[in-house]
Scaffold this motif. Structure first.
Motif, short mmCIF file in Angstrom:
data_model
loop_
_atom_site.label_atom_id
_atom_site.label_comp_id
_atom_site.label_asym_id
_atom_site.label_seq_id
_atom_site.Cartn_x
_atom_site.Cartn_y
_atom_site.Cartn_z
N LEU A 315 0.81 -1.22 0.00
CA LEU A 315 0.00 0.00 0.00
C LEU A 315 0.84 1.26 0.00
N GLY A 316 2.16 1.12 -0.02
CA GLY A 316 3.03 2.28 -0.12
C GLY A 316 3.57 2.79 1.19
N ALA A 317 3.45 2.03 2.27
CA ALA A 317 3.94 2.48 3.57
C ALA A 317 5.31 1.89 3.86
N GLU A 318 5.99 2.49 4.82
CA GLU A 318 7.18 1.88 5.38
C GLU A 318 6.77 1.01 6.56
N ALA A 319 7.64 0.12 6.98
CA ALA A 319 7.34 -0.78 8.09
C ALA A 319 8.53 -0.84 9.03
N ALA A 320 8.25 -0.88 10.32
CA ALA A 320 9.33 -0.90 11.31
C ALA A 320 8.88 -1.70 12.52
N SER A 321 9.82 -2.42 13.11
CA SER A 321 9.59 -3.17 14.36
C SER A 321 10.40 -2.51 15.47
#
Length: 899
Positions: A315-321
């Motif tokens: 969907l065009g987002a960044e992801a982070a944990s």
């Protein structure tokens, strides 16, 4: 100079990179509709036919007419690519042939049904990914799309229409489109077309009007299409204004942070975040935060988190944990660091008491977020919903919980008879420390929750078995009640502190294992002397840490080659090689659990350094159905980053060596050209002058002068011949083409031959010899050894002048020493070793450079080829001159002849 007003009207620098990023990329036009049958394909093919008639290079890659004659009529006269046949489950499926399209490379290609799925074993699972590859290759593409296939809207459409939307396209793809054409008709017109059979066959149309094609559904879809198109037009207008420096005012851009938990509701929260980000026209990031003391081990939760992150990226987002003992503080810290303007979090429905016991994450975030707005969306109360654990802690894995509970029961059960024995036999009445010991043991062995359970059980056991009256929970005296209350408080505090110590120790051990793993890996890479050793060490270590097959591929020319693998293998399948090429070219992962060739049992990741991709690593997952855990992902990423740096370091070292060699070669080339220009020009000038004089004067020139000119021509021609011979000898030495014969040689004969040759070449030079008697034979090549002595005499002539030279020959142990001594100015001490280097030239007595600097270098090469050594000494005698000594091993010829 530009005025301040003109500087204010310069283009927005943030808008220019996006404009520059489109260079070299094809343009995408999307024909967007609210539902099937509105005429998207009809409008697209009609426009393509008009462009074809105007002379445009248009190719129809794929068009789905669905049997509609008026749509199929636009294919007449068009160039249509044949469809690719793909076998699947005993039958052949037709698909868009992307390779044929790339080979044809038209200016514009038409690819219908943007959201369609490709057959299994295709290069990409979705057709929109095929279109992305065409755009990256510089081809313009026209395509069609229904609004319900946008990924962020699919869930909304499914909910209010009741029809599941399986084929989706990420919103970012539509946002990057250059043109969006809305193909729109009213719901009544569309239903009329449906009844007339212009959309589906009659039976299919009847069922469609009862389910999907209802006025309510079509109106809702039309509203979504109109809103999304309006947003797209607004974005285009803003981009144009910013790029052309048209004055604002402009609002500050929004940045949205979406918090998700590792549960089944994570994807719903991500979709809601995508819709909000679209309405805000904001960039956004999806964040999962967990306590740092426990790693996620539940496969279901890992899968849920993996699905949510993959959806967010689509969907065009960044992801982070993130991980921290204070999860709320970590989220807010991350938000402030990344300039987040709004936060979204999901909150499960349910009873208030249940939310209070679980210390609801959303409520805690709202209370502590004083400067950032928080959007809380209501979610269904899922059984696996993860709320914020008490005291910022999260429950351990289920089996660990049961083990800790059994441990607390056992510890208290052991403490009861011990306390009773101490009370009865020893007379100790205060036995609370025995139960506190059980609490501490549980905390140290099983952690916080086991210690809390042991505290409560100890409180009950102490009340039942120790406090009067025994075998009853009744407390007779107020002092006993206060003692019990104090015991309960102390035991809970003790369990909490001991549990924290246990959790921290587990955290430290986990970090120590992770650090040790990376340290060991880094040490092995740094100890590898060569690139191949580093790759094999990396493959073996990754295999040990992860299991499965590990392969490394490095670029070689225009292809990738298999550089290392563990377990060792010498081949990679065609499909795996395609995924590896894709990962290397696109700088993104391919294969297992990616959007490119996801059916492969391997995942290939590019090894990226600041200088770009230097290779590809492929790994085989432990379980094809299970995603990587966050810990595995972090360790794998760290190891691959270190491997990439090791490869880059090796490449840089090789490049440095090659650069040094090229620099040295360039230096030698410059020296050689300088020498050639001088040493060829001088004798050629002398020869040319002598020939010109002979030709012009002829018989008028005295006979003696003619003889002098002819002698000069002969001398300079010999000089040229020696110069060319030196170049050839050096070339033969460097190429290894010199073949040394092993004949028995008499040093005396070799010296006499060299002296006779030198006297002919240098008539005015005085040459003396001093040869010892009964010199032993040596093994070697007579021609090459004579050449060595001649070169030494030539060198003595150049630097010693007409003073002459002396040749000595004597035996020293197992060597025959041949030396040539001149009476020149000698050699500087610092140059005694350098005179044997190529192109090094010392000074003549008159201060000029002499020769090409090859003579002594050739002598060194020839002597060493015959098993000897050569050295220079200066001064030689009476503080003048130089002596060159060649030592050659003797042979026991007499013994061999006798044998």
């Amino acid at each position: 100079m530009a005025t301040e007003r003109e500087l204010d009207r310069l283009p927005d620098p943030d808008a220019l990179p996006a404009l520059a990023g489109r260079e070299g990329r094809g343009k995408l036009k999307v024909f967007l509709g609210a539902a099937p049958g509105v005429g998207k394909t009809y409008a697209m093919l009609a426009a393509a036919q008009r462009l074809k008639a105007e002379g445009g290079d248009v190719v129809v890659g794929l068009a789905e007419t669905h049997g509609r004659a008026e749509t199929a009529a636009f294919l007449a006269g068009q160039e249509v690519l044949p469809r690719k046949k793909i076998p699947c489950r005993g039958r052949e499926l037709e698909a868009f042939d992307i390779d044929a399209a790339l080979k044809r490379r038209p200016a514009l290609i038409v690819v219908d049904e943007f959201a369609h799925a490709n057959p299994p074993d295709s290069r990409h699972p979705k057709r929109w990914q095929d279109v992305e590859e065409l755009l990256d290759a510089g081809l313009d593409v026209w395509t069609t799309l229904n609004i319900q296939h946008l990924e962020s809207l699919a869930e909304v459409v499914s909910r209010f229409i009741g029809v599941a939307v399986r084929e989706t396209v990420p919103d970012r793809v539509l946002q990057r489109a250059d043109d969006v054409v809305l193909v729109d008709i009213t719901p009544d017109e569309l239903i009329q077309r449906l009844h007339e059979g212009k959309v589906y066959l009659p039976e299919t149309a009847r069922r469609a009007t009862q389910n999907f094609f209802t006025p309510r559904n079509l109106t809702a879809l039309r509203e979504l299409a109109l809103r999304r198109t309006a947003d797209r037009v607004d974005d285009q207008m803003v981009d144009l204004l910013r790029q052309h420096a048209i004055e604002g005012p402009w609002d500050t851009s929004e940045h949205l942070l979406v918090c998700v938990a590792a549960d089944s509701q994570a994807e719903m929260v991500v979709n809601a975040g995508a819709r909000l980000a679209t309405r805000l026209n904001a960039s956004w990031v999806v964040v999962h935060v967990a306590p740092e003391t426990h790693a996620e081990t539940d496969p279901a939760r890992i899968r849920a988190m993996d699905r949510a992150f993959r959806l967010a990226k689509r969907l065009g987002a960044e992801a982070a944990s993130l991980s921290s003992s204070d999860m709320i503080a970590e989220v807010l810290r991350y938000a402030r660091r990344e300039n987040v303007t709004q936060i979204m979090v999901g909150r499960a429905r349910g009873a208030a008491w249940r939310r209070w016991l679980r210390r609801d994450f959303a409520i805690a975030l709202v209370r502590r977020s004083l400067d950032i707005p928080v959007h809380v969306i209501a979610m269904p109360d899922a059984a696996d919903h993860v709320a914020m654990p008490p005291r910022k802690r999260r429950l351990d894995a289920r089996e660990m919980q049961w083990r800790g509970l059994f441990g607390s029961v056992a510890a208290v059960a052991v403490a009861v008879p011990i306390a009773d024995s101490l009370k009865r036999l020893v007379g100790v009445h205060n036995v609370s420390m025995v139960f506190l010991l059980a609490v501490v043991v549980c905390a140290e062995r099983f952690g916080l929750w086991s210690a809390v359970a042991a505290s409560l059980l100890s409180y009950l056991a102490y009340s039942f078995f120790v406090t009067e009256p025994i075998f009853s929970f009744t407390v007779a005296a107020p002092a006993d009640f206060l003692s019990l209350l104090a015991f309960l408080i102390v035991s809970i505090l003790t369990s909490s502190l001991a549990g924290r110590v246990h959790d921290k120790s587990e955290e430290v051990r986990a970090r120590a294992r992770y650090t040790e793993l990376l340290y060991d890996f880094s040490r092995k890479l740094s100890a590898a002397p060569k690139l191949d050793d580093a790759l094999w060490a990396a493959a073996a270590h990754l295999h040990k840490a992860r299991g499965g097959t590990i392969v490394f591929l490095l670029p070689q020319g225009d292809e990738l080659r298999l550089a290392a693998a563990w377990p060792p293998t010498d081949e990679v399948s065609a499909g795996e090689m395609s995924a590896a090429r894709w990962a290397f070219a696109k700088r993104e992962a391919a294969g297992w659990r990616t959007d490119t060739l996801p059916n492969l049992p391997f995942q290939f990741r590019p090894l990226i350094t600041p200088r770009g991709a230097v290779g590809v690593c492929g790994f085989e997952p432990r379980e094809l159905s299970e995603p990587l855990s966050p810990e595995d992902e972090r360790s794998l990423t760290a190891m691959l980053d270190q491997t990439a740096l090791a490869i880059d370091r090796s490449v840089l070292v090789d490049e440095a060596v090659r650069s040094a060699a090229l620099e040295e070669n360039e230096k030698l080339r410059t020296t050689l050209l300088s020498s050639l220009s001088h040493d060829l020009k001088t004798p050629l000038s002398s020869i040319t002058g002598a020939v010109t004089a002979l030709r012009e004067l002829g018989d008028r020139m005295p006979a003696e002068d003619r003889r002098d000119l002819l002698a000069s021509i002969e001398e300079e021609a010999g000089r040229l011949a020696r110069f060319v011979a030196n170049l050839l000898d050096m070339s033969r030495l460097e190429s290894g083409a010199v073949k040394v014969r092993g004949d028995f040689l008499d040093p005396t004969e070799i010296v006499r031959g060299a002296v006779e040759r030198a006297r002919k070449a240098f008539p005015g030079m005085r040459i003396e010899t001093s040869l010892a008697r009964d010199l032993p034979f040596i093994r070697g090549d007579a021609g090459l050894l004579e050449q060595v002595l001649f070169n030494l005499l030539d060198n003595a002539h150049k630097y010693g002048g007409e003073a002459g030279a002396t040749i000595h020959a004597r035996q020293e142990g197992q060597f025959v020493v041949l030396s040539v001594t001149d009476e020149g100015p000698g050699i500087k001490p610092g140059d005694l070793e350098r005179i044997f280097e190529k192109f090094y030239r010392g000074g003549r007595p008159d201060g000029r450079k002499a020769g090409t600097g090859l003579g002594l270098s050739i002598c060194k090469g020839l002597v060493e080829a015959m098993g000897g050594t050569i050295e220079a000494q200066s001064p030689a005698m009476r503080r003048r001159g130089a002596r060159i000594l060649a030592r050659l091993p003797v042979t026991a010829m007499e013994k061999e002849l006798k044998a």
